[in-house]
Design a protein around this motif. Sequence first.
Motif, PDB file in Angstrom:
ATOM      1  N   VAL A  58      12.698  70.238  19.386  1.00 49.62           N
ATOM      2  CA  VAL A  58      13.525  69.036  19.565  1.00 49.62           C
ATOM      3  C   VAL A  58      14.027  68.549  18.210  1.00 49.62           C
ATOM      4  CG1 VAL A  58      13.548  66.639  20.352  1.00 49.62           C
ATOM      5  CG2 VAL A  58      12.363  68.379  21.703  1.00 49.62           C
ATOM      6  N   LEU A  59      13.146  68.570  17.202  1.00 52.19           N
ATOM      7  CA  LEU A  59      13.577  68.204  15.852  1.00 52.19           C
ATOM      8  C   LEU A  59      14.576  69.224  15.314  1.00 52.19           C
ATOM      9  CD1 LEU A  59      10.209  67.032  14.232  1.00 52.19           C
ATOM     10  CD2 LEU A  59      12.002  65.640  15.279  1.00 52.19           C
ATOM     11  N   ARG A  60      14.369  70.493  15.642  1.00 52.47           N
ATOM     12  CA  ARG A  60      15.316  71.528  15.217  1.00 52.47           C
ATOM     13  C   ARG A  60      16.696  71.283  15.823  1.00 52.47           C
ATOM     14  NH1 ARG A  60      13.406  76.492  13.130  1.00 52.47           N
ATOM     15  NH2 ARG A  60      14.951  77.699  14.279  1.00 52.47           N
ATOM     16  N   ALA A  61      16.734  70.765  17.055  1.00 50.43           N
ATOM     17  CA  ALA A  61      18.018  70.456  17.685  1.00 50.43           C
ATOM     18  C   ALA A  61      18.767  69.403  16.875  1.00 50.43           C
ATOM     19  CB  ALA A  61      17.799  69.968  19.116  1.00 50.43           C
ATOM     20  N   GLY A  62      18.051  68.354  16.466  1.00 53.20           N
ATOM     21  CA  GLY A  62      18.679  67.313  15.661  1.00 53.20           C
ATOM     22  C   GLY A  62      19.120  67.822  14.303  1.00 53.20           C
ATOM     23  N   LEU A  63      18.271  68.624  13.658  1.00 53.40           N
ATOM     24  CA  LEU A  63      18.618  69.172  12.347  1.00 53.40           C
ATOM     25  C   LEU A  63      19.787  70.145  12.444  1.00 53.40           C
ATOM     26  CD1 LEU A  63      15.025  69.798  10.930  1.00 53.40           C
ATOM     27  CD2 LEU A  63      16.660  68.058  10.170  1.00 53.40           C
ATOM     28  N   ALA A  64      19.808  70.954  13.511  1.00 51.67           N
ATOM     29  CA  ALA A  64      20.895  71.921  13.679  1.00 51.67           C
ATOM     30  C   ALA A  64      22.235  71.212  13.846  1.00 51.67           C
ATOM     31  CB  ALA A  64      20.613  72.815  14.890  1.00 51.67           C
ATOM     32  N   HIS A  65      22.247  70.155  14.638  1.00 49.95           N
ATOM     33  CA  HIS A  65      23.482  69.387  14.822  1.00 49.95           C
ATOM     34  C   HIS A  65      23.970  68.847  13.477  1.00 49.95           C
ATOM     35  CE1 HIS A  65      26.047  66.570  17.343  1.00 49.95           C
ATOM     36  NE2 HIS A  65      26.204  66.108  16.112  1.00 49.95           N
ATOM     37  N   LEU A  66      23.074  68.220  12.744  1.00 41.02           N
ATOM     38  CA  LEU A  66      23.438  67.626  11.454  1.00 41.02           C
ATOM     39  C   LEU A  66      23.895  68.691  10.459  1.00 41.02           C
ATOM     40  CD1 LEU A  66      23.514  65.207   9.485  1.00 41.02           C
ATOM     41  CD2 LEU A  66      21.102  65.692   8.985  1.00 41.02           C
ATOM     42  N   TRP A  67      23.170  69.784  10.380  1.00 40.28           N
ATOM     43  CA  TRP A  67      23.478  70.836   9.407  1.00 40.28           C
ATOM     44  C   TRP A  67      24.854  71.434   9.682  1.00 40.28           C
ATOM     45  CZ3 TRP A  67      19.277  74.992   7.869  1.00 40.28           C
ATOM     46  CH2 TRP A  67      19.733  75.715   6.765  1.00 40.28           C
ATOM     47  N   GLY A  72      37.055  70.766  15.729  1.00 43.86           N
ATOM     48  CA  GLY A  72      36.132  71.085  16.821  1.00 43.86           C
ATOM     49  C   GLY A  72      34.666  70.996  16.471  1.00 43.86           C
ATOM     50  N   HIS A  73      34.322  70.442  15.295  1.00 47.77           N
ATOM     51  CA  HIS A  73      32.927  70.461  14.852  1.00 47.77           C
ATOM     52  C   HIS A  73      32.009  69.613  15.722  1.00 47.77           C
ATOM     53  CE1 HIS A  73      35.441  71.401  11.313  1.00 47.77           C
ATOM     54  NE2 HIS A  73      34.539  72.342  11.156  1.00 47.77           N
ATOM     55  N   GLY A  74      32.493  68.437  16.140  1.00 47.35           N
ATOM     56  CA  GLY A  74      31.643  67.575  16.958  1.00 47.35           C
ATOM     57  C   GLY A  74      31.259  68.234  18.263  1.00 47.35           C
ATOM     58  N   ARG A  75      32.238  68.835  18.936  1.00 44.93           N
ATOM     59  CA  ARG A  75      31.968  69.491  20.214  1.00 44.93           C
ATOM     60  C   ARG A  75      31.008  70.665  20.046  1.00 44.93           C
ATOM     61  NH1 ARG A  75      38.251  69.989  21.598  1.00 44.93           N
ATOM     62  NH2 ARG A  75      38.291  69.667  19.345  1.00 44.93           N
ATOM     63  N   ILE A  76      31.223  71.461  18.996  1.00 44.64           N
ATOM     64  CA  ILE A  76      30.357  72.619  18.782  1.00 44.64           C
ATOM     65  C   ILE A  76      28.956  72.171  18.378  1.00 44.64           C
ATOM     66  CG2 ILE A  76      30.008  74.702  17.411  1.00 44.64           C
ATOM     67  CD1 ILE A  76      33.076  74.893  17.180  1.00 44.64           C
ATOM     68  N   ALA A  77      28.856  71.151  17.525  1.00 37.84           N
ATOM     69  CA  ALA A  77      27.544  70.654  17.105  1.00 37.84           C
ATOM     70  C   ALA A  77      26.759  70.118  18.295  1.00 37.84           C
ATOM     71  CB  ALA A  77      27.709  69.569  16.041  1.00 37.84           C
ATOM     72  N   TRP A 112      18.386  59.896  10.451  1.00 38.60           N
ATOM     73  CA  TRP A 112      19.181  60.660  11.414  1.00 38.60           C
ATOM     74  C   TRP A 112      18.313  61.146  12.569  1.00 38.60           C
ATOM     75  CZ3 TRP A 112      23.453  62.266  13.698  1.00 38.60           C
ATOM     76  CH2 TRP A 112      23.409  63.439  14.455  1.00 38.60           C
ATOM     77  N   LEU A 113      17.154  61.722  12.266  1.00 40.07           N
ATOM     78  CA  LEU A 113      16.283  62.227  13.323  1.00 40.07           C
ATOM     79  C   LEU A 113      15.768  61.089  14.201  1.00 40.07           C
ATOM     80  CD1 LEU A 113      14.238  64.987  11.456  1.00 40.07           C
ATOM     81  CD2 LEU A 113      15.996  65.314  13.216  1.00 40.07           C
ATOM     82  N   ASP A 114      15.501  59.947  13.590  1.00 37.78           N
ATOM     83  CA  ASP A 114      15.072  58.788  14.367  1.00 37.78           C
ATOM     84  C   ASP A 114      16.161  58.394  15.365  1.00 37.78           C
ATOM     85  OD1 ASP A 114      13.269  56.488  14.910  1.00 37.78           O
ATOM     86  OD2 ASP A 114      14.913  55.328  14.053  1.00 37.78           O
ATOM     87  N   TRP A 115      17.421  58.341  14.898  1.00 39.41           N
ATOM     88  CA  TRP A 115      18.527  58.007  15.795  1.00 39.41           C
ATOM     89  C   TRP A 115      18.693  59.077  16.869  1.00 39.41           C
ATOM     90  CZ3 TRP A 115      22.948  60.309  17.498  1.00 39.41           C
ATOM     91  CH2 TRP A 115      23.825  59.491  18.217  1.00 39.41           C
ATOM     92  N   PHE A 116      18.606  60.342  16.488  1.00 48.63           N
ATOM     93  CA  PHE A 116      18.778  61.450  17.422  1.00 48.63           C
ATOM     94  C   PHE A 116      17.744  61.376  18.542  1.00 48.63           C
ATOM     95  CE2 PHE A 116      18.127  65.806  18.897  1.00 48.63           C
ATOM     96  CZ  PHE A 116      19.427  66.265  19.057  1.00 48.63           C
ATOM     97  N   LEU A 117      16.492  61.094  18.191  1.00 41.56           N
ATOM     98  CA  LEU A 117      15.431  61.019  19.201  1.00 41.56           C
ATOM     99  C   LEU A 117      15.635  59.818  20.125  1.00 41.56           C
ATOM    100  CD1 LEU A 117      12.336  61.984  17.027  1.00 41.56           C
ATOM    101  CD2 LEU A 117      13.511  63.408  18.710  1.00 41.56           C
TER     102      LEU A 117
END
Length: 246
Positions: free
Chosen positions: A71-80, A90-95, A145-150
């Motif tokens: 789950v943390l990897r999902a947040g980090l992957a989106h941000l990265w 198209g970055h937002g949609r792909i992220a 960022w991870l706090d917001w993502f969760l």
Amino acid sequence: MNCSYLTTGRSGMTRIVVGAWRDDKSGPIQVVSGPLGKERVQYKAPAAERLDPEMNAFLDWFNGGEDIDLVLRAGLAHLWFVTIHPFDDGHGRIARAIADMMLARSEDSPQRFYSMSAQIRLDRKAYYDILERTQKAPDLDVTPWLDWFLQCLDRAIGGAEETLSNVLFKAEFWKQHEGETFNDRQRDMTNRLLDGFDGKLTSSKYATIEKWSPDTTLRDINDLLRRGILRREAAGGRSTSYLLRE
């Protein structure tokens, strides 16, 4: 994936490169906001010549077996990914799709009843705010960022649970009243109430929505009251409103 999202080869009126890394021929990629004449740069992406090593590092990490909660990897992957900004658009949609993919891996299930992507779109203002703060942070601290993502994920799951609860309640209602007779007007209005009617249901609203006379409307409502499907709100009077009996 970039080709799938951007099939026209344009972003608005601007022709863009699709299915390949951006080349920065029109200048460095910048995320800009604000009214005309008062624009401000929210983020400046890495130069095009850095994209190959940056994306290779990202993909190696994404597909690797690093011992981090998925789950943390999902947040980090989106941000990265959105920070690398490898395409013209198209970055937002792909992220969001990347995050949803990693969340699906975390659950190890073919079924999922919530959409993180949809929730991020609902929370887009807060999303852009936390994204800008994180990308501009001098210490590159990703904790906020991870706090917001969760928290966003929690809202997505909560919203899905509420939707599922409403669907099950509606199915149970019609199961209980299976075999009973509802005319088309009554069935339509009952479904509207089950789906969450906007405001209070009065006889005048019923007549307007179903496009029938006040007399016919009152017969419909009185029939539903008699059968225990509707109940009057306590206030009564000229603006009597009606609710489903639970």
